[in-house]
Scaffold this active site. Structure first.
Site, PDB file in Angstrom:
ATOM      1  N   GLU A  86      -8.844 -32.104  27.337  1.00  0.00           N
ATOM      2  CA  GLU A  86      -9.250 -31.517  28.627  1.00  0.00           C
ATOM      3  C   GLU A  86      -8.456 -32.183  29.746  1.00  0.00           C
ATOM      4  O   GLU A  86      -7.638 -33.069  29.498  1.00  0.00           O
ATOM      5  CB  GLU A  86     -10.759 -31.692  28.840  1.00  0.00           C
ATOM      6  N   LYS A 103     -21.579 -37.216  30.908  1.00  0.00           N
ATOM      7  CA  LYS A 103     -21.017 -37.300  32.259  1.00  0.00           C
ATOM      8  C   LYS A 103     -21.414 -38.656  32.855  1.00  0.00           C
ATOM      9  O   LYS A 103     -22.332 -38.767  33.667  1.00  0.00           O
ATOM     10  CB  LYS A 103     -21.492 -36.120  33.126  1.00  0.00           C
ATOM     11  N   LEU A 129     -16.028 -33.083  28.010  1.00  0.00           N
ATOM     12  CA  LEU A 129     -17.241 -32.746  28.747  1.00  0.00           C
ATOM     13  C   LEU A 129     -17.392 -31.226  28.696  1.00  0.00           C
ATOM     14  O   LEU A 129     -16.439 -30.498  29.001  1.00  0.00           O
ATOM     15  CB  LEU A 129     -17.136 -33.203  30.207  1.00  0.00           C
ATOM     16  N   TYR A 182     -23.977 -38.823  36.363  1.00  0.00           N
ATOM     17  CA  TYR A 182     -23.868 -38.131  37.645  1.00  0.00           C
ATOM     18  C   TYR A 182     -23.629 -36.642  37.444  1.00  0.00           C
ATOM     19  O   TYR A 182     -23.386 -36.180  36.322  1.00  0.00           O
ATOM     20  CB  TYR A 182     -22.745 -38.747  38.499  1.00  0.00           C
TER      21      TYR A 182
HETATM   22  O1  PSZ Z   1     -14.325 -32.344  42.963  1.00  0.00           O
HETATM   23  C1  PSZ Z   1     -13.826 -32.604  41.852  1.00  0.00           C
HETATM   24  O2  PSZ Z   1     -12.673 -33.041  41.731  1.00  0.00           O
HETATM   25  C2  PSZ Z   1     -14.613 -32.374  40.623  1.00  0.00           C
HETATM   26  S1  PSZ Z   1     -16.131 -31.680  40.642  1.00  0.00           S
HETATM   27  C3  PSZ Z   1     -16.303 -31.746  38.982  1.00  0.00           C
HETATM   28  C4  PSZ Z   1     -15.211 -32.308  38.442  1.00  0.00           C
HETATM   29  C5  PSZ Z   1     -14.235 -32.659  39.374  1.00  0.00           C
HETATM   30  N1  PSZ Z   1     -14.996 -32.524  37.121  1.00  0.00           N
HETATM   31  C6  PSZ Z   1     -15.917 -32.233  36.108  1.00  0.00           C
HETATM   32  C7  PSZ Z   1     -15.275 -32.311  34.767  1.00  0.00           C
HETATM   33  C8  PSZ Z   1     -14.822 -33.549  34.258  1.00  0.00           C
HETATM   34  O3  PSZ Z   1     -14.934 -34.658  34.997  1.00  0.00           O
HETATM   35  C9  PSZ Z   1     -14.242 -33.601  32.966  1.00  0.00           C
HETATM   36  C10 PSZ Z   1     -13.730 -34.869  32.412  1.00  0.00           C
HETATM   37  N2  PSZ Z   1     -14.149 -32.476  32.233  1.00  0.00           N
HETATM   38  C11 PSZ Z   1     -14.571 -31.284  32.706  1.00  0.00           C
HETATM   39  C12 PSZ Z   1     -15.115 -31.162  33.984  1.00  0.00           C
HETATM   40  C13 PSZ Z   1     -15.583 -29.816  34.459  1.00  0.00           C
HETATM   41  O4  PSZ Z   1     -16.977 -29.799  34.508  1.00  0.00           O
HETATM   42  P1  PSZ Z   1     -17.773 -28.815  35.472  1.00  0.00           P
HETATM   43  O5  PSZ Z   1     -17.225 -27.451  35.236  1.00  0.00           O
HETATM   44  O6  PSZ Z   1     -19.174 -28.971  35.034  1.00  0.00           O
HETATM   45  O7  PSZ Z   1     -17.530 -29.290  36.868  1.00  0.00           O
END
Ligand code: PSZ
Length: 282
Positions: A175, A143, A199, A30
């Site tokens: 992370e 992801k 990620l 996703y």
């Molecule tokens: O709305 C939300 O709570 C969101 S939107 C994207 C995320 C959360 N998280 C992305 C994510 C992640 O799930 C993990 C495990 N590590 C890093 C990230 C950050 O990824 P980007 O910057 O691509 O959203």
């Protein structure tokens, strides 16, 4: 309306099969893409990561990235979305439940949009984080829809009145539950290298670009729990959190307990990119 495969339909018309492999196995990938002023932000980067995630689980995308780009923009305009997100997922498809890949099935794509304001108070004031053990598998670079450890970590954070759970493996920070985590020490920014333990966030990569533009030293170097707790600044990044400060970890106050100067500089330049999108024609 929502997007199902390459068709737009009302949400209550959508039929998801009980044997969709996303539903039964979390067998899919996703993306979450930010929309500012009706314009997708870093869309190409997100779609390219989607392609990498799909490839990593040996799944082929049902549409080209160009077709996806056009469909998602149509989804945004059909819904008159101004500030919000696109959620896009692709599962391996529908087949009688077996663990191995079923033969001859087609991936199932669904996407929808949701209004979401920028978390301005969180960005301005920061918040608390808790430390939790990273209990995930060893392909966190994908992801994938499998998010149970992330869900459990974030629930723990919420129960502790924290805004994020920062995960560690044997004392090394990886992370957040849904974000990348950075520390600032003596003017240098550090974050975990982009390998299979994290990620590689699109926002994380954007922060590298921003730090470059600001002339701020930034290094992909893992750091420990102790280095986190004694950092000058901590911030975390995600598509929705942008650059959000952490001012307390467990019961330890970080720096002077307020968002630090490096974090604020990054937020300001981030803001300029968001403001520039408002000038874009759409
Ligand atoms: O709305 C939300 O709570 C969101 S939107 C994207 C995320 C959360 N998280 C992305 C994510 C992640 O799930 C993990 C495990 N590590 C890093 C990230 C950050 O990824 P980007 O910057 O691509 O959203």
């Amino acid at each position: 309306m929502i997007l199902y495969q390459d068709r737009f339909m009302e949400r209550d018309e959508l039929h998801i099969d009980v044997e969709d492999r996303g539903y039964q196995f979390g067998d899919g990938v996703y993306e979450v893409i930010r929309i500012y002023n009706g314009v997708p932000f870093l869309m190409t980067e997100h779609l390219e990561r989607l392609e990498r995630s799909a490839k990593a689980i040996k799944m082929s995308l049902p549409y080209s990235l160009h077709e996806l780009d056009l469909k998602l923009k149509e989804l945004v305009s059909n819904n008159q979305l101004i500030d919000g997100i696109i959620y896009l997922q692709i599962t391996r498809g529908v087949a009688p439940r077996i663990h191995q890949f079923p033969q001859g099935i087609e991936p199932v794509l669904t996407a929808y949009v949701r209004e979401l304001p920028r978390p301005l108070a969180q960005m301005a004031n920061g918040g608390k984080a808790i430390l939790v053990e990273d209990i995930r598998w060893l392909r966190c670079d994908i992801k994938s829809l499998n998010l149970l450890p992330n869900v459990l970590a974030k629930q723990e954070a919420v129960e502790a009145k924290a805004i994020e759970a920062i995960q560690h493996r044997n004392g090394t920070i990886t992370e957040g539950s849904a974000s990348n985590v950075f520390i600032v020490k003596k003017g240098t920014i550090y974050t975990h290298p982009a390998n299979h333990y994290i990620l590689n966030g699109i926002t994380r990569q954007f922060v590298f670009q921003l730090a470059g533009e600001l002339g701020l030293p930034i290094a992909e170097k893992a750091y420990t729990k102790e280095e986190l707790l004694t950092a000058d600044e901590i911030f975390f990044t995600s598509t929705t959190a942008e650059v959000s400060p952490i001012v307390t970890v467990d019961d330890q106050i970080i720096g002077n307990g307020k968002p630090g100067p490096v974090t604020i500089q990054l937020q300001k330049i981030y803001d300029r990119y968001v403001a520039d999108l408002s000038l874009e024609k759409h």
